[in-house]
Design a protein around this motif. Sequence first.
Motif, mmCIF file in Angstrom:
data_model
loop_
_atom_site.group_PDB
_atom_site.id
_atom_site.type_symbol
_atom_site.label_atom_id
_atom_site.label_comp_id
_atom_site.label_asym_id
_atom_site.label_seq_id
_atom_site.Cartn_x
_atom_site.Cartn_y
_atom_site.Cartn_z
ATOM 1 N N PRO A 154 0.805 -1.233 0.000
ATOM 2 C CA PRO A 154 0.000 0.000 0.000
ATOM 3 C C PRO A 154 0.835 1.277 0.000
ATOM 4 O O PRO A 154 0.359 2.324 -0.455
ATOM 5 C CB PRO A 154 -0.822 -0.120 1.297
ATOM 6 C CG PRO A 154 -0.835 -1.581 1.611
ATOM 7 C CD PRO A 154 0.481 -2.107 1.136
ATOM 8 N N GLY A 186 -6.964 -3.936 -3.971
ATOM 9 C CA GLY A 186 -7.208 -2.537 -3.641
ATOM 10 C C GLY A 186 -8.498 -2.024 -4.264
ATOM 11 O O GLY A 186 -9.242 -1.255 -3.638
ATOM 12 N N LEU A 212 -8.677 1.850 4.806
ATOM 13 C CA LEU A 212 -7.631 1.098 4.108
ATOM 14 C C LEU A 212 -6.550 0.624 5.071
ATOM 15 O O LEU A 212 -5.845 -0.354 4.767
ATOM 16 C CB LEU A 212 -6.994 1.973 3.023
ATOM 17 C CG LEU A 212 -7.901 2.361 1.855
ATOM 18 C CD1 LEU A 212 -7.219 3.417 1.016
ATOM 19 C CD2 LEU A 212 -8.222 1.143 1.023
#
Length: 243
Positions: A154, A186, A212
């Motif tokens: 990420p 994602g 996230l």
Amino acid sequence: MQKAGPTRKHPVLRHAPLALIVLIAAIGAFTLRDYLSFETLRENREALLAYRDAHFAMMVAVFIGVYVLIVAFSLPGAAVASVTGGFLFGIAWGTTFNVVAASLGAIAIFQAARMGLGQSLAAKMEASDGTLKRIKDGLNENEISVLFLLRLVPAVPFFVANLLPALVGVKFRNFVLTTVLGIIPGALVFTWIGVGLGEVFDRGGSPDLSLLWEPQVIGPLLGLSALAALPIVLKAFRQKKGI
């Protein structure tokens, strides 16, 4: 009479696509940030939903086209576009359209970078005998794993994962494969956030993208990253042990 060899593009022409992307990205960073936002989506939500219901195919085409441009020119608003996909089309179609659009945009910027700066830089790395050559050889041996890592970690910005492979000369087919598959996790998360966006707007709130970094989200992504890195680790271990 000898045949003329293949003509080579003038350096200015080869670098023009990437230069255009950099120029538009710089302009877009200052001029579009206030337009490609969740506030704009909130203000136009009813019009977008009405147009989707009346002209579904056209809405899909416009959505994918705009998203491709955002990614290809590294414009602000990629997260907004991904969430919008879930808001407009639901989890299944939204994820599909997000992956298609993001992949097409990534391929466009990859090709633009490889056409110009990428060709010369990769050639220099290949011709060198030092550290650069070792990096290039190591990348070639672990290309799929490294590309998956760029997509799954990420902390790696999306535009970096698009540009860096082009600058070091990775194979196009490997870039496409790892891009399409690597962005699915994602895309699922962003689309999922978008599915509940209407309720968030009704409460007067804004999407919470900090989701996230929640353990239930970041954990699986880090697990996939570790899985992608495993072949590299095993190969390095075998070389060290002489297996």
